[in-house]
Design a protein around this motif. Structure first.
Motif, PDB file in Angstrom:
ATOM      1  N   SER A  82     -31.765  99.835  83.600  1.00 50.19           N
ATOM      2  CA  SER A  82     -33.627 100.790  83.754  1.00 50.19           C
ATOM      3  C   SER A  82     -34.862  99.894  83.455  1.00 50.19           C
ATOM      4  CB  SER A  82     -33.568 102.038  83.072  1.00 50.19           C
ATOM      5  OG  SER A  82     -32.372 103.185  82.990  1.00 50.19           O
ATOM      6  N   ASN A  83     -34.040  98.702  83.324  1.00 53.24           N
ATOM      7  CA  ASN A  83     -35.245  97.853  83.732  1.00 53.24           C
ATOM      8  C   ASN A  83     -36.016  97.035  84.849  1.00 53.24           C
ATOM      9  OD1 ASN A  83     -33.217  96.028  84.875  1.00 53.24           O
ATOM     10  ND2 ASN A  83     -32.451  94.618  83.005  1.00 53.24           N
ATOM     11  N   SER A  84     -35.879  97.200  85.867  1.00 56.58           N
ATOM     12  CA  SER A  84     -36.475  97.220  87.185  1.00 56.58           C
ATOM     13  C   SER A  84     -37.880  97.187  87.045  1.00 56.58           C
ATOM     14  CB  SER A  84     -36.391  97.515  88.372  1.00 56.58           C
ATOM     15  OG  SER A  84     -36.582  98.843  88.511  1.00 56.58           O
ATOM     16  N   ILE A  85     -38.308  97.894  85.966  1.00 63.74           N
ATOM     17  CA  ILE A  85     -40.176  97.821  86.486  1.00 63.74           C
ATOM     18  C   ILE A  85     -40.802  97.417  85.105  1.00 63.74           C
ATOM     19  CG2 ILE A  85     -42.069 100.091  85.804  1.00 63.74           C
ATOM     20  CD1 ILE A  85     -40.402 102.387  86.813  1.00 63.74           C
ATOM     21  N   ASP A 132     -50.814  82.676  91.232  1.00 67.10           N
ATOM     22  CA  ASP A 132     -50.317  83.232  92.692  1.00 67.10           C
ATOM     23  C   ASP A 132     -50.214  84.833  93.578  1.00 67.10           C
ATOM     24  OD1 ASP A 132     -48.773  82.429  94.279  1.00 67.10           O
ATOM     25  OD2 ASP A 132     -46.873  81.972  93.856  1.00 67.10           O
ATOM     26  N   THR A 133     -49.619  85.387  94.213  1.00 66.62           N
ATOM     27  CA  THR A 133     -50.272  86.366  94.519  1.00 66.62           C
ATOM     28  C   THR A 133     -48.916  86.574  95.272  1.00 66.62           C
ATOM     29  OG1 THR A 133     -51.645  85.859  96.234  1.00 66.62           O
ATOM     30  CG2 THR A 133     -52.513  86.420  94.328  1.00 66.62           C
ATOM     31  N   PRO A 134     -47.672  86.940  94.981  1.00 57.16           N
ATOM     32  CA  PRO A 134     -46.618  87.273  95.932  1.00 57.16           C
ATOM     33  C   PRO A 134     -46.947  88.605  95.102  1.00 57.16           C
ATOM     34  CG  PRO A 134     -45.370  86.241  93.582  1.00 57.16           C
ATOM     35  CD  PRO A 134     -47.509  86.260  93.909  1.00 57.16           C
ATOM     36  N   ASN A 135     -46.342  89.701  96.781  1.00 61.85           N
ATOM     37  CA  ASN A 135     -45.642  91.129  95.822  1.00 61.85           C
ATOM     38  C   ASN A 135     -44.688  91.373  95.263  1.00 61.85           C
ATOM     39  OD1 ASN A 135     -47.720  92.711  98.182  1.00 61.85           O
ATOM     40  ND2 ASN A 135     -46.982  90.524  99.669  1.00 61.85           N
ATOM     41  N   VAL A 136     -44.751  92.377  94.403  1.00 62.33           N
ATOM     42  CA  VAL A 136     -43.613  91.804  93.692  1.00 62.33           C
ATOM     43  C   VAL A 136     -42.709  93.536  93.839  1.00 62.33           C
ATOM     44  CG1 VAL A 136     -42.658  91.522  91.261  1.00 62.33           C
ATOM     45  CG2 VAL A 136     -44.499  90.696  91.754  1.00 62.33           C
ATOM     46  N   VAL A 137     -41.742  93.372  94.373  1.00 62.90           N
ATOM     47  CA  VAL A 137     -41.524  94.952  94.281  1.00 62.90           C
ATOM     48  C   VAL A 137     -40.261  95.791  93.586  1.00 62.90           C
ATOM     49  CG1 VAL A 137     -40.373  97.011  95.835  1.00 62.90           C
ATOM     50  CG2 VAL A 137     -41.805  94.551  96.948  1.00 62.90           C
ATOM     51  N   LEU A 191     -45.836  96.622  93.478  1.00 66.43           N
ATOM     52  CA  LEU A 191     -44.898  98.134  94.178  1.00 66.43           C
ATOM     53  C   LEU A 191     -43.209  98.678  93.578  1.00 66.43           C
ATOM     54  CD1 LEU A 191     -45.047  99.978  96.893  1.00 66.43           C
ATOM     55  CD2 LEU A 191     -43.592  98.638  97.859  1.00 66.43           C
ATOM     56  N   ILE A 192     -43.420 100.219  93.774  1.00 61.45           N
ATOM     57  CA  ILE A 192     -42.040 100.663  93.014  1.00 61.45           C
ATOM     58  C   ILE A 192     -41.953 101.503  93.887  1.00 61.45           C
ATOM     59  CG2 ILE A 192     -40.980 102.217  91.092  1.00 61.45           C
ATOM     60  CD1 ILE A 192     -43.387 101.444  89.086  1.00 61.45           C
TER      61      ILE A 192
END
Length: 297
Positions: free
Chosen positions: A210-213, A228-233, A261-262
């Protein structure tokens, strides 16, 4: 001596997989084939004209050992080695999947072609897991989601954090590991979960934790500090949302502005049916008339 002959024969075995791949390719109904190759051998192990001609085949495909069985017959009288190659499983001639070795290849497809790719992915996973068991249902439930994420985002620059990790079979297949997927969960094979040690497309290790967020938030903040500004999902589901660490991550995420983004993969099933207040909340949400009007209209 006989020792040298045996040693040389088994060095040729790896090449035999690639010979079969070269001659027959990824054609349907390959399982009935029986191929007999006689390869010259000389005592000083110098490369003969015949084996030199096969060298290109030896270097093309490395993982057919999981698809074929071999029977080797040595002949000291004629100085030859006979290798009988018997296919163990069917090699499918997929229209799109066989040409996708990275998300860059995926982006060459049109949106209308993606459903066919999803069907091929689902078929590939079912066939592979019928020979080498693994987490079937959880990965089948994320086929379309995985294709959409890699189609929209610029991975590996953009980061995908999977939770639980066994949802990520399609992710592994689309990110250059299709030919090695037959080694999944095997000694020296692919790991059952995403791991950065295996691929640059795996942003973090996530099993059942349950560690993704929390992990995705840490990745996003670290990149922000670096300018840096990557999208993180963060893709969370299959029971991982019921863990306390997930709620801790949600609490921390809401504290400051971020570019995280979740994605909640609510497939109504984990390893066992999910129970509890949060599950009931999601049921009430997804069946509400207001939510469905916004979703479908």
């Amino acid at each position: 001596d006989d020792t040298g002959l045996v040693e040389f024969a088994f060095k040729l075995l790896n090449g035999a997989f690639d010979i079969l791949a070269f001659f027959y390719g990824y054609y349907d109904h390959c399982i009935h084939l029986l191929s007999n190759y006689t390869i010259p051998w000389v005592k000083n192990h110098e490369t003969t004209k015949g084996t030199a001609k096969l060298q290109h085949f030896f270097e093309t495909t490395k993982y057919f050992r999981h698809f074929f069985a071999f029977f080797v017959i040595f002949s000291k009288k004629t100085c030859t080695i006979q290798i009988f190659v018997v296919p163990l499983r069917e090699i499918m001639d997929y229209r799109y999947l066989n040409i996708i070795n990275s998300p860059k290849d995926l982006k060459n497809l049109s949106v209308e072609e993606l459903p066919t790719l999803c069907d091929e992915l689902r078929d590939f996973i079912i066939r592979e897991l019928s020979h080498n068991p693994g987490h079937l249902a959880s990965s089948l439930g994320t086929i379309e989601l995985t294709v959409a994420l890699h189609y929209v985002f610029d991975t590996p620059y953009d980061k995908l954090v999977w939770d639980v990790g066994h949802q990520a079979y399609a992710h592994k297949i689309l990110t250059g590991r299709r030919d090695r997927f037959c080694t999944n969960r095997q000694f020296k094979g692919l790991a059952p979960f995403p791991t950065p040690a295996e691929s640059e497309y795996d942003a973090f290790i996530a099993g059942h934790a349950s560690n993704s967020i929390s992990a995705a938030l840490g990745i996003e903040v670290a990149h922000e500090i670096l300018g840096d500004t990557p999208n993180v999902v963060a893709i969370i589901g299959d029971g991982a949302m019921t863990g306390g660490l997930a709620f801790e991550g949600l609490n921390n995420t809401s504290m400051d502005k971020n570019n995280l983004l979740i994605v909640l993969n609510d497939n109504n099933m984990a390893i066992d049916p999910i129970h509890g207040g949060f599950t009931q909340y999601l049921v009430n949400l997804t069946t509400s008339s207001c939510y469905n009007r916004v979703r479908w209209n």
